[in-house]
Structures are given as structure tokens and as C-alpha cells.
Design a protein around this motif. Structure first.
Motif, mmCIF file in Angstrom:
data_model
loop_
_atom_site.group_PDB
_atom_site.id
_atom_site.type_symbol
_atom_site.label_atom_id
_atom_site.label_comp_id
_atom_site.label_asym_id
_atom_site.label_seq_id
_atom_site.Cartn_x
_atom_site.Cartn_y
_atom_site.Cartn_z
ATOM 1 N N ARG A 146 -4.039 0.745 -2.646
ATOM 2 C CA ARG A 146 -3.392 -0.211 -3.438
ATOM 3 C C ARG A 146 -4.162 -0.722 -4.621
ATOM 4 N NH1 ARG A 146 -1.603 -5.004 -4.677
ATOM 5 N NH2 ARG A 146 0.433 -5.618 -4.006
ATOM 6 N N PHE A 176 0.830 -1.128 -0.101
ATOM 7 C CA PHE A 176 -0.039 0.028 0.076
ATOM 8 C C PHE A 176 0.826 1.226 0.232
ATOM 9 C CE2 PHE A 176 -2.979 -3.077 1.395
ATOM 10 C CZ PHE A 176 -4.104 -2.637 1.088
ATOM 11 N N GLU A 177 0.184 2.480 -0.578
ATOM 12 C CA GLU A 177 1.086 3.582 -0.435
ATOM 13 C C GLU A 177 0.067 4.466 0.143
ATOM 14 O OE1 GLU A 177 1.933 4.915 -4.595
ATOM 15 O OE2 GLU A 177 3.092 3.091 -4.926
#
Length: 101
Positions: free
Chosen positions: A42, A32-33
Motif C-alpha cells: 500500500r 492494500f493490494e
């Protein structure tokens, strides 16, 4: 398809802060960012991939706090309007499937 995880976790004690950090680091380890503070995104390859991540998230929930998981189609994600410092930002594009590998 996109998965967004939004959370509001208590950090009023050292133990709560540690749990919040552990959950955030779990999301980063899962690819995930950070989209915004306490909002992580994500890309997923379809509903089954989404369900897999949902089960992983559920297995790593902190003891306290609120966590919301949303999913967006590629088209819905592309239509998100973003503003930064009072100026409208370009729409984000979905990653090419080859870029994920």
C-alpha cells in the motif's frame, strides 16, 4: 513511501484458516493490494501515515503465524525488479498524489 506486509499464517485447522482469511480481508479493506500470495502493498503519505497503518495492523494480528512489515521509499519501490513467466516486467511507477483521492 510504501508499506509491504508479508505473512505466513497457519491454515492447518478451520479456525486457523478463518483467522488467516480474516487478516487478509482486513488488509484489503485497509486499501492494500496483493503483490504476491501473502504479500500485500500500500502507498502511504509519509512516516506518520505509515505509523498509523502499523498500529492498525498490530491491532488485527492473528493469534499465530509470522508477519513482517517493511517500508520502502518511492525510489526504492520504483527500483524493484519484477519477473513474470521468465520475462522482465516494466518497473512500476508511484501513483500520483491526486490519483489517491
Amino acid at each position: 513511501m510504501w508499506i509491504f506486509v508479508m505473512f505466513d499464517l497457519p491454515v492447518d485447522t478451520k479456525e486457523h484458516a478463518r483467522e488467516a482469511t480474516k487478516f487478509r480481508e482486513f488488509l484489503l479493506d485497509e486499501g492494500f493490494e496483493m503483490s504476491q500470495f501473502s504479500i500485500y502493498a500500500r502507498f502511504c503519505n509519509g512516516k506518520e501515515h505509515y505509523e498509523t497503518y502499523l498500529r492498525r495492523i498490530e491491532a488485527h494480528l492473528p493469534e499465530r503465524g509470522e508477519i513482517h512489515v517493511l517500508n520502502f521509499t518511492d525510489k526504492q519501490y520504483e527500483n524493484i525488479i519484477r519477473f513474470s513467466s521468465q520475462s522482465r516486467q516494466r518497473q512500476r511507477k508511484n501513483p500520483d498524489q491526486l490519483a489517491m483521492f
